[in-house]
Design a protein around this motif. Structure first.
Motif, short mmCIF file in Angstrom:
data_model
loop_
_atom_site.label_atom_id
_atom_site.label_comp_id
_atom_site.label_asym_id
_atom_site.label_seq_id
_atom_site.Cartn_x
_atom_site.Cartn_y
_atom_site.Cartn_z
N ARG A 1 -9.78 -11.75 3.28
CA ARG A 1 -8.69 -11.58 2.08
C ARG A 1 -9.00 -11.66 0.77
O ARG A 1 -8.65 -10.94 -0.33
N GLN A 2 -9.69 -12.85 0.37
CA GLN A 2 -10.03 -13.17 -0.91
C GLN A 2 -11.08 -12.24 -1.56
O GLN A 2 -10.99 -11.85 -2.67
N ALA A 3 -11.90 -11.77 -0.42
CA ALA A 3 -12.98 -10.49 -1.22
C ALA A 3 -12.05 -9.20 -1.39
O ALA A 3 -12.49 -8.71 -2.63
N GLY A 4 -10.98 -9.00 -0.98
CA GLY A 4 -10.19 -7.92 -1.62
C GLY A 4 -10.82 -6.47 -1.41
O GLY A 4 -10.62 -5.52 -2.04
N ILE A 5 -11.75 -6.37 -0.35
CA ILE A 5 -12.30 -5.07 -0.14
C ILE A 5 -11.48 -4.02 0.11
O ILE A 5 -11.49 -2.68 -0.05
N PHE A 6 -10.34 -4.44 1.13
CA PHE A 6 -9.29 -3.30 1.56
C PHE A 6 -7.83 -3.86 1.10
O PHE A 6 -7.92 -5.05 0.50
N HIS A 7 -7.05 -2.93 1.02
CA HIS A 7 -5.71 -3.04 0.79
C HIS A 7 -5.12 -3.61 1.97
O HIS A 7 -5.11 -3.11 3.26
N TRP A 8 -4.36 -4.72 1.85
CA TRP A 8 -3.55 -5.61 3.33
C TRP A 8 -2.41 -5.09 3.23
O TRP A 8 -1.16 -5.59 2.78
N THR A 9 -2.07 -3.75 3.83
CA THR A 9 -1.03 -2.86 3.69
C THR A 9 -0.78 -2.30 4.86
O THR A 9 -1.60 -2.04 5.89
N PRO A 10 0.65 -2.03 5.35
CA PRO A 10 0.87 -1.08 6.55
C PRO A 10 0.89 0.18 6.09
O PRO A 10 0.41 0.83 5.25
N ALA A 11 1.14 0.92 7.40
CA ALA A 11 1.17 2.47 7.25
C ALA A 11 2.10 3.08 6.18
O ALA A 11 3.06 2.60 6.14
N ILE A 12 1.92 4.08 5.50
CA ILE A 12 2.71 4.70 4.49
C ILE A 12 3.87 5.16 5.58
O ILE A 12 3.91 5.92 6.66
N VAL A 13 5.04 5.11 4.96
CA VAL A 13 6.18 5.44 5.46
C VAL A 13 7.02 6.45 4.60
O VAL A 13 7.74 7.17 5.01
N ASP A 14 6.68 6.35 3.34
CA ASP A 14 7.26 7.46 2.28
C ASP A 14 6.25 7.96 1.27
O ASP A 14 5.58 7.38 0.34
N TYR A 15 6.02 9.05 1.82
CA TYR A 15 4.71 9.88 0.95
C TYR A 15 5.33 10.28 -0.41
O TYR A 15 4.26 10.67 -1.15
N GLN A 16 6.47 10.13 -1.10
CA GLN A 16 6.77 10.73 -2.17
C GLN A 16 6.70 9.16 -2.92
O GLN A 16 7.05 9.18 -4.01
N ASN A 17 6.47 8.09 -2.48
CA ASN A 17 6.33 6.73 -3.04
C ASN A 17 4.71 6.62 -3.68
O ASN A 17 3.87 6.39 -2.81
N PRO A 18 4.50 6.57 -5.09
CA PRO A 18 3.20 6.52 -5.39
C PRO A 18 2.53 5.36 -5.06
O PRO A 18 1.24 5.29 -4.92
N GLU A 19 3.20 4.17 -4.91
CA GLU A 19 2.42 2.86 -4.53
C GLU A 19 1.85 2.97 -3.01
O GLU A 19 0.84 2.64 -2.77
N GLN A 20 2.76 3.66 -2.12
CA GLN A 20 2.40 3.74 -0.70
C GLN A 20 1.28 4.93 -0.83
O GLN A 20 0.25 4.69 0.14
N GLU A 21 1.27 5.89 -1.47
CA GLU A 21 0.21 6.83 -1.35
C GLU A 21 -1.06 6.12 -1.79
O GLU A 21 -1.94 6.73 -0.98
N MET A 22 -1.11 5.64 -2.92
CA MET A 22 -2.43 4.97 -3.11
C MET A 22 -2.94 3.69 -2.64
O MET A 22 -3.97 3.80 -2.50
N ASN A 23 -1.95 3.05 -1.99
CA ASN A 23 -2.45 1.88 -1.65
C ASN A 23 -2.04 1.34 -0.14
O ASN A 23 -2.69 0.30 0.44
N TRP A 24 -1.22 2.17 0.47
CA TRP A 24 -0.98 1.94 2.03
C TRP A 24 -1.88 2.45 2.84
O TRP A 24 -2.41 3.59 2.46
N GLN A 25 -1.92 2.37 4.22
CA GLN A 25 -2.75 2.85 5.00
C GLN A 25 -2.14 4.37 5.43
O GLN A 25 -1.10 4.47 5.70
N LEU A 26 -3.03 5.26 5.44
CA LEU A 26 -2.82 6.55 5.99
C LEU A 26 -2.85 6.59 7.52
O LEU A 26 -4.18 6.35 8.04
N ALA A 27 -1.77 6.68 8.23
CA ALA A 27 -1.81 6.53 9.63
C ALA A 27 -2.57 5.34 10.24
O ALA A 27 -3.50 5.73 11.33
N ASP A 28 -2.34 4.45 9.46
CA ASP A 28 -2.99 3.12 10.13
C ASP A 28 -4.49 2.97 9.97
O ASP A 28 -5.14 2.04 10.28
N LEU A 29 -5.05 3.95 9.13
CA LEU A 29 -6.43 3.71 9.02
C LEU A 29 -6.90 2.74 7.82
O LEU A 29 -6.23 2.90 6.59
#
Length: 873
Positions: A212-240
């Motif tokens: 977690r400290q290294a921060g290599i990945f975003h620690w986020t869930p799957a995108i649920v709102d594709y119109q939300n820029p924060e989710q589009e850039m930093n959340w997981q696409l289909a849990d990837l």
């Protein structure tokens, strides 16, 4: 001020070194000593063949099964056995088609099986290590042999790459942003292992404090709102698992990883997956960084002699007709909209893909394609570097909802407009399955190899690639639209111009004969036009008529491609003449009278919107006058402009063109109130997939169904409890597919419901069938239909509209389907819901993330909710 065309050409050559414009006198460079690294081509001259390696050809059965339960050619979700050696063995086949470049799916070491979604990574987009080969595909030495073999043939290699994500190694069942170590499910059953093996991506576990400290990945869930820029850039696409691409260590590793393939495999271009989920600014570093220790990809390419290395992105977005908001989003990844800095050299032409499918496969008005083609000149600085395509591995095949005749037209279009044409493997064999295998042991192969160089489509595409290669005007020219049809499928005409060379490309996208009337070609009268290519009978050389106009009949689904020969012959004087009493019909609400005069003809036809099949025959009186009644029964859209012309085929003479509009209203004919929450199958035992995107939205639950009519045009209104757009669908709704059966009185139809394990209710049979979901909208007739075959596609498809506020999806069926009828009395409609993803979504006895539960998919009806048979009085 310079003309648009002059500015366009300046952008192409003078201002864009990455395009690689060269003078025609430049000699070709000498061949390199080692064919692993060769100079970049002029990409405008290339034709790409795109293969999903696992589904293309199996050259080494020894690497098929890695013993992790991931291999089963009978299962679409698992590896089939295709590999690099197989691809190498079929280069004659690919080159024989006319392709000059092979684009393959990511060859990197992948997650082979994901038990959380019951699906495998055969496609290559779930990486575990960006610098290792996947064992199913072969070795680095195999890849190098493929690269050298392509280069030895004068061909090139494009590799698919991913910057946004890696494999699915963790997911959240709930999400607390301040406690990202909670509610985590680790994918411990993943094969061959859980988590990437490559540093720094091996720091992937959100339950590990150091990771977690290294921060290599975003620690986020799957995108649920594709119109939300924060989710589009930093959340997981289909849990990837989403990479933190703002982290310097991540960007360094990505640059180094993909530079590895440049140096070690000699790749000539990259297709960059899912670019909308990373910032456009990323490409300033990834492509152009001059850091001597970790240079950008284009800098590495230049050091290897590849001065025009091609990188093109995938931005899965396409606009509704006559809009360009999403096109401009695509363009923002090619050039910074604020500073003008160049980013990616090209982007996949998703906007043109959608509109071409709408027009050629679904019969939409050709004005939609005219707008999109000309709008591309305005929006994109380098349209010639944007790969054009008709389908790919992420969308339905063109032939899944379009006829072969429509496909042939679309192929002509793709080969005669700006862009780098991309042929998706299997198109030349008429494939309808999205990811079917070409080799006989593979998935959906039908038990036979499909490398048939004598197939009609293979031969046709070979002719088209030869046409494009023979005439630079199609590879490098600038288009100007000359004619379009605002109302329906029909005439679509454009001129390509480049360096003093010109060509005319004429289409009839309708399934009936069409009249091209009074086309202003911009050429001198009497100019001879040499036929270069055609579809449909009656083709040959022609000459431009008086005032530089061209008129001709175009057969159903006809195409004519002409080049001015330079020869001009005098145009003979007209021996006949037809006039109209007025030149504008204004706006009408009912049938209206048309009149005029004629000299030198005894009869004529009044052709409305180019449709010769429904043209009315009119006798000319002895005094030279004539009159007729123009029917507007099937015309309902007040926003489109209709046109008509009076025409004599024998005398080859036309009147001027009259334009008019029609204002009509739809009247409710039948309303059905459907019970709430009965979207549970015929016996009430089905349930939705477990993925949270379905939730409790009841997307497949009819609440009210209304049939409306205007003349013989039928509109269907399906009111649902909620419209969702979880997956950013181009049609404006997702998580539901509508299948609608139409019974026209007096016709003999079928009762079987294709691919749904059911028959329509007693008392009806169907003549037409709609199948539509978020990314497709197809209309079928009964020809060739069966329990397993959808039938034959028909155009135009139903017009589709969505009113999200009221939860209503509308389908409007053209009056041509009810030809010979003045109204809709006796027409029957039966509608069902399910969902669709390259086929009707599977049904299983238990509960799974992406499958409906509670039944046996091989035998139980694939119906969530349905209506009774609705009969129009």
């Amino acid at each position: 001020m310079r003309s648009l065309r002059a500015k366009f050409l300046a952008l192409l050559c003078g201002l864009t070194p990455m395009l690689g414009c060269k003078s025609k006198e430049d000699p070709p460079p000498p061949p390199p000593a080692d064919l692993l690294q060769v100079p970049s081509p002029d990409w405008r001259d290339q034709i790409i063949y795109f293969v999903m390696t696992d589904r293309f050809a199996n050259g080494d059965p020894g690497n098929d099964d890695q013993g992790a339960g991931e291999y089963n050619p009978q299962d679409e979700a698992r590896y089939s056995g295709g590999d690099l050696q197989g691809l190498l063995s079929q280069l004659d086949y690919i080159q024989g088609l006319g392709a000059t470049t092979v684009w393959l799916t990511p060859p990197v070491a992948n997650q082979w099986w994901d038990p959380l979604v019951n699906y495998g990574g055969y496609h290559g987009y779930w990486a575990r290590n960006f610098t290792q080969m996947d064992a199913h595909l072969g070795t680095l030495e195999d890849y190098q042999r493929l690269s050298r073999a392509l280069h030895g043939r004068g061909m090139y290699l494009v590799q698919d790459i991913v910057l946004n994500h890696m494999a699915n190694c963790f997911r959240y069942v709930a999400y607390e942003p301040d406690h990202v170590d909670r509610h985590v499910v680790l994918n411990t059953g993943a094969k061959p292992a859980c988590g990437p093996s490559q540093a720094p991506f091996d720091q992937w576990d959100p339950t590990n404090a150091a990771h977690r400290q290294a921060g290599i990945f975003h620690w986020t869930p799957a995108i649920v709102d594709y119109q939300n820029p924060e989710q589009e850039m930093n959340w997981q696409l289909a849990d990837l698992d989403d990479l933190n691409t703002s982290h310097p260590a991540v960007m360094t590793a990505l640059k180094d990883s993909y530079s590895f393939w440049l140096r070690e495999a000699g790749v000539d271009g990259f297709r960059v997956d899912t670019v909308f989920y990373v910032s456009p600014d990323l490409f300033k570093d990834f492509l152009f960084s001059k850091d001597p220790a970790h240079p950008g990809v284009l800098e590495v390419a230049r050091s290897l002699g590849k001065d025009r290395f091609l990188a093109f992105g995938e931005g899965f977005a396409s606009d509704k007709p006559f809009e360009d908001t999403l096109s401009r989003k695509v363009a923002s990844y090619m050039d910074d909209p604020v500073t003008g800095e160049a980013l990616l050299p090209g982007m996949l032409q998703f906007p043109l893909y959608r509109t071409a499918g709408d027009v050629f496969a679904r019969g939409n008005p050709t004005s939609e394609l005219a707008h999109r083609l000309m709008n591309s000149r305005e929006v994109f600085s380098r349209p010639h570097l944007m790969p054009t395509f008709l389908d790919n591995h992420d969308v339905d095949r063109f032939r899944a909802g379009g006829s072969e005749a429509a496909l042939r037209q679309a192929l002509v279009f793709m080969m005669t407009v700006p862009g780098i044409p991309v042929l998706y493997y299997g198109t030349e064999q008429g494939f309808t399955g999205r990811r079917s295998a070409m080799f006989k042991a593979g998935f959906e192969s039908g038990g036979r190899d499909r490398f048939d160089t004598s197939s009609p489509l293979y031969a046709f595409i070979r002719e088209l690639t030869a046409l494009r290669k023979a005439h630079a005007v199609f590879r490098r020219g600038v288009p100007t639209v000359l004619r379009q049809n605002e109302v329906r499928g029909g005439v679509f005409a454009y001129k390509m111009e480049e360096g003093g060379e010109a060509a005319l490309v004429l289409f009839n996208t309708s399934d009936e004969e069409t009249l091209l009337d009074n086309l202003d070609t911009g050429l001198p009268e009497g100019q001879s036009l040499t036929l270069l290519a055609s579809l449909g009978a009656g083709a040959g050389d022609v000459s431009v008529g008086s005032r530089g106009r061209l008129s001709m009949k175009l057969p159903a689904r006809g195409v004519r491609v002409f080049r001015p020969s330079g020869e001009v012959t005098p145009v003979p004087p007209e021996s006949a003449r037809i006039t109209l009493s007025n030149t504008s019909g204004g706006t009408v609400s009912q049938d209206f009278e048309l009149s005029g005069t004629a000299v030198g003809v005894s009869s004529l036809k009044v052709v409305v919107d180019g449709a010769l099949g429904s043209a009315s025959e009119v006798t000319v009186g002895q005094d030279g006058s004539w009159r007729t009644l123009v029917s507007v029964a099937s015309m309902v859209d007040p926003n489109v402009q209709h046109s008509l012309v009076a025409w004599s085929e024998g005398a080859q003479v036309l009147s001027e063109t009259l334009t008019f509009r029609v204002s009509r209203t739809f009247v409710p004919l039948v309303t059905h109130e459907d019970p709430a929450n009965d979207d549970t199958g015929p016996e009430g035992r089905y349930h939705y997939p477990s993925d949270v995107s379905w939730g409790s939205n009841h997307q497949g639950d009819f609440r009210r169904v209304t049939l409306l009519g205007s003349g013989n045009v039928l509109k269907l209104a399906f009111q649902m409890p909620r419209i969702t757009t979880e997956w950013n669908p181009q049609n404006g709704f997702d998580h539901v597919a509508f299948t609608v059966f139409i019974d026209v009185p007096g016709r003999t139809g079928l009762t079987v419901m294709p691919q749904q394990n059911r028959s329509v209710p007693a008392g009806m049979d169907w003549d037409y069938r709609i199948r539509a979901h978020g990314w497709s909208n197809a209309l079928f007739e009964t020809r060739d239909a069966s329990a397993t075959n959808e039938g034959s596609p028909v155009s135009p498809a139903a017009a589709l509209e969505v009113d999200a506020a009221s939860g209503t999806v509308f389908f409007t069926l053209p009056g041509a389907l009810f030809a010979g009828r003045s109204d809709l009395s006796g027409v029957k409609v039966y509608a069902t819901t399910w969902d669709y993803d390259g086929g009707y979504r599977p049904l299983v006895p238990g509960t799974e993330q992406w499958k409906f539960g509670g039944g046996e998919g091989a035998t139980d009806p694939l119906v969530l909710d349905d209506t009774p048979v609705l009969t129009i009085p």
